[in-house]
Design a protein around this motif. Structure first.
Motif, mmCIF file in Angstrom:
data_model
loop_
_atom_site.group_PDB
_atom_site.id
_atom_site.type_symbol
_atom_site.label_atom_id
_atom_site.label_comp_id
_atom_site.label_asym_id
_atom_site.label_seq_id
_atom_site.Cartn_x
_atom_site.Cartn_y
_atom_site.Cartn_z
ATOM 1 N N VAL A 69 36.830 37.381 32.629
ATOM 2 C CA VAL A 69 36.843 35.912 32.546
ATOM 3 C C VAL A 69 36.317 35.433 31.198
ATOM 4 O O VAL A 69 36.851 34.487 30.604
ATOM 5 N N GLN A 70 35.286 36.101 30.691
ATOM 6 C CA GLN A 70 34.671 35.698 29.421
ATOM 7 C C GLN A 70 35.666 35.771 28.253
ATOM 8 O O GLN A 70 35.472 35.124 27.226
ATOM 9 N N SER A 71 36.713 36.560 28.416
ATOM 10 C CA SER A 71 37.695 36.753 27.342
ATOM 11 C C SER A 71 38.864 35.767 27.419
ATOM 12 O O SER A 71 39.774 35.814 26.585
ATOM 13 N N THR A 72 38.848 34.872 28.403
ATOM 14 C CA THR A 72 39.990 33.982 28.644
ATOM 15 C C THR A 72 40.358 33.155 27.415
ATOM 16 O O THR A 72 41.514 33.126 26.980
ATOM 17 N N THR A 73 39.376 32.462 26.841
ATOM 18 C CA THR A 73 39.673 31.532 25.747
ATOM 19 C C THR A 73 40.286 32.244 24.541
ATOM 20 O O THR A 73 41.299 31.782 23.988
ATOM 21 N N ILE A 74 39.709 33.363 24.142
ATOM 22 C CA ILE A 74 40.226 34.094 22.983
ATOM 23 C C ILE A 74 41.625 34.650 23.275
ATOM 24 O O ILE A 74 42.522 34.600 22.418
ATOM 25 N N ALA A 75 41.830 35.152 24.479
ATOM 26 C CA ALA A 75 43.144 35.704 24.840
ATOM 27 C C ALA A 75 44.217 34.616 24.818
ATOM 28 O O ALA A 75 45.300 34.800 24.242
ATOM 29 N N ALA B 31 47.055 35.362 47.211
ATOM 30 C CA ALA B 31 46.268 36.140 48.168
ATOM 31 C C ALA B 31 44.936 35.432 48.452
ATOM 32 O O ALA B 31 44.464 34.641 47.631
ATOM 33 N N PRO B 32 44.324 35.726 49.606
ATOM 34 C CA PRO B 32 43.059 35.060 49.968
ATOM 35 C C PRO B 32 41.943 35.278 48.948
ATOM 36 O O PRO B 32 41.052 34.437 48.818
ATOM 37 N N GLN B 33 41.989 36.401 48.209
ATOM 38 C CA GLN B 33 40.945 36.667 47.207
ATOM 39 C C GLN B 33 41.035 35.694 46.038
ATOM 40 O O GLN B 33 40.107 35.565 45.258
ATOM 41 N N GLY B 34 42.164 35.049 45.887
ATOM 42 C CA GLY B 34 42.302 33.892 45.024
ATOM 43 C C GLY B 34 42.356 34.097 43.523
ATOM 44 O O GLY B 34 42.635 35.182 43.017
ATOM 45 N N VAL B 35 42.085 32.983 42.835
ATOM 46 C CA VAL B 35 42.187 32.863 41.384
ATOM 47 C C VAL B 35 40.866 32.314 40.850
ATOM 48 O O VAL B 35 40.320 31.368 41.416
ATOM 49 N N SER B 36 40.367 32.894 39.780
ATOM 50 C CA SER B 36 39.116 32.426 39.178
ATOM 51 C C SER B 36 39.275 30.987 38.680
ATOM 52 O O SER B 36 40.109 30.699 37.832
ATOM 53 N N ALA B 37 38.453 30.085 39.230
ATOM 54 C CA ALA B 37 38.518 28.679 38.831
ATOM 55 C C ALA B 37 38.222 28.521 37.343
ATOM 56 O O ALA B 37 38.902 27.766 36.637
ATOM 57 N N GLY C 246 43.778 39.608 36.456
ATOM 58 C CA GLY C 246 45.194 39.267 36.330
ATOM 59 C C GLY C 246 45.990 40.367 35.651
ATOM 60 O O GLY C 246 47.208 40.463 35.812
ATOM 61 N N VAL C 247 45.298 41.245 34.884
ATOM 62 C CA VAL C 247 45.993 42.352 34.205
ATOM 63 C C VAL C 247 46.633 43.291 35.228
ATOM 64 O O VAL C 247 47.657 43.907 34.963
ATOM 65 N N LEU D 105 51.684 33.604 31.267
ATOM 66 C CA LEU D 105 50.230 33.704 31.294
ATOM 67 C C LEU D 105 49.750 33.978 32.717
ATOM 68 O O LEU D 105 50.141 33.282 33.658
ATOM 69 N N ILE D 106 48.917 35.002 32.861
ATOM 70 C CA ILE D 106 48.335 35.341 34.163
ATOM 71 C C ILE D 106 46.813 35.267 34.020
ATOM 72 O O ILE D 106 46.209 36.112 33.353
ATOM 73 N N PRO D 107 46.177 34.256 34.595
ATOM 74 C CA PRO D 107 44.717 34.138 34.479
ATOM 75 C C PRO D 107 44.004 35.199 35.317
ATOM 76 O O PRO D 107 44.648 35.997 36.000
ATOM 77 N N ASP D 108 42.689 35.178 35.261
ATOM 78 C CA ASP D 108 41.900 36.120 36.058
ATOM 79 C C ASP D 108 42.098 35.814 37.544
ATOM 80 O O ASP D 108 41.736 34.735 38.006
#
Length: 214
Positions: free
Chosen positions: A196-202, A14-20, A122-123, A85-88
Motif C-alpha cells: 500500500v505504501q508504494s501506491t502513489t509512486i507506482a 471477494a469478501p476480503q475486499g480492496v484497500s480503501a 493486487g499484483v 490499474l489494479i490497486p491493493d
C-alpha cells in the motif's frame, strides 16, 4: 487540447475486499489524468477494507457517485482502454488471480504494450494471465507483497497463492524491500508496487508511461 486517455481500474469483488487507502490514492491521482472506469468480477460493489478516519469520508462520498458502480469485468473490451490499474486488493487472491476475463484483458495489453500497474496484493491478479502453460509476464521484473509482510496476516496459512513463489516459479524476476518500505519496479510497460505504501509512486509511474507514449 488532447483528450484524456481512459484507464480501467480493476478491483476484487471477494469478501476480503480492496484497500480503501490504496484505492483512494489510485482514484485521486488518476482522476485528473484519465477518464476512469472501474470493473469487478460480476460488476459487484467494491468492499473497502482498512477504512479509517482519513478515508471514511472519501469512501462515503465515492459510494454515491455514478462511477462507483463497477462494470462487469466479463464484458470489458480491453481495446477501449489505454491503461490498466489494479490497486491493493486482499481479495484479489480469491477472484482476480484466476479470472479468465482479466487474463483476456491483460493479454491484449501485453500484445499492444499498453501500460499496466498493479499494487500490493493486487499484483496477485497478474497471475491469472497464462497462455497455454506459459505466464505472459515470464521474463518481467516485478514486485509484490513480501513473505515477511504476508506472514503478519492471520490468514497467512490459508493463502491460496504467494506472489513471490508464483513469479519465481513462472519465469519472472521478483524483488522486495523491507516490510512496509516504498518499493516500485518498472519493466517495459509494467509497473508493480510492493505494498500500500508504494501506491502513489507506482501510479505516478503509470501516468508518466501513458504520457510518454502519447
Amino acid at each position: 487540447m488532447t483528450s484524456k486517455a481512459t484507464c480501467l481500474i480493476v478491483a476484487s469483488a471477494a469478501p476480503q475486499g480492496v484497500s480503501a487507502r490504496s484505492f483512494q490514492q489510485c482514484f485521486s491521482l488518476c482522476s485528473p489524468a484519465f477518464n476512469l472506469q472501474t470493473a469487478t468480477p460480476g460488476g459487484k460493489p467494491i468492499e473497502f477494507t482498512g477504512v479509517d478516519e482519513s478515508s471514511a469520508r472519501w469512501v462515503q462520498d465515492f459510494s454515491i457517485k455514478p462511477y462507483a458502480s463497477p462494470a462487469k469485468l466479463e464484458s470489458i473490451d480491453g481495446a477501449r482502454y489505454q491503461a490498466l490499474l489494479i490497486p491493493d486488493c486482499p481479495g484479489a487472491l480469491n477472484d482476480l488471480a484466476h479470472s479468465g476475463s482479466l487474463a483476456r484483458i491483460l493479454a491484449h495489453f501485453i500484445s499492444q504494450k499498453k501500460p499496466v500497474c498493479a499494487v500490493g496484493q493486487g499484483v496477485s491478479a497478474l497471475c491469472c494471465a497464462t497462455e497455454g502453460q506459459k505466464w505472459i509476464f515470464s521474463g518481467y521484473s516485478l514486485t509484490g507483497p513480501s513473505v515477511f509482510e504476508l506472514v503478519r496476516s492471520p490468514d497467512f496459512a490459508n493463502l491460496p497463492l504467494i506472489v513471490e513463489d508464483f513469479v519465481k516459479d513462472n519465469g519472472g524476476f521478483y524483488t522486495a524491500s523491507q516490510e512496509d518500505a516504498v518499493h516500485v519496479v518498472l519493466d517495459r510497460h509494467l509497473v508493480t508496487g510492493q505494498n500500500v505504501q508504494s501506491t502513489t509512486i507506482a501510479v505516478n509511474n503509470l501516468i508518466l508511461l501513458c504520457n510518454s507514449g502519447r
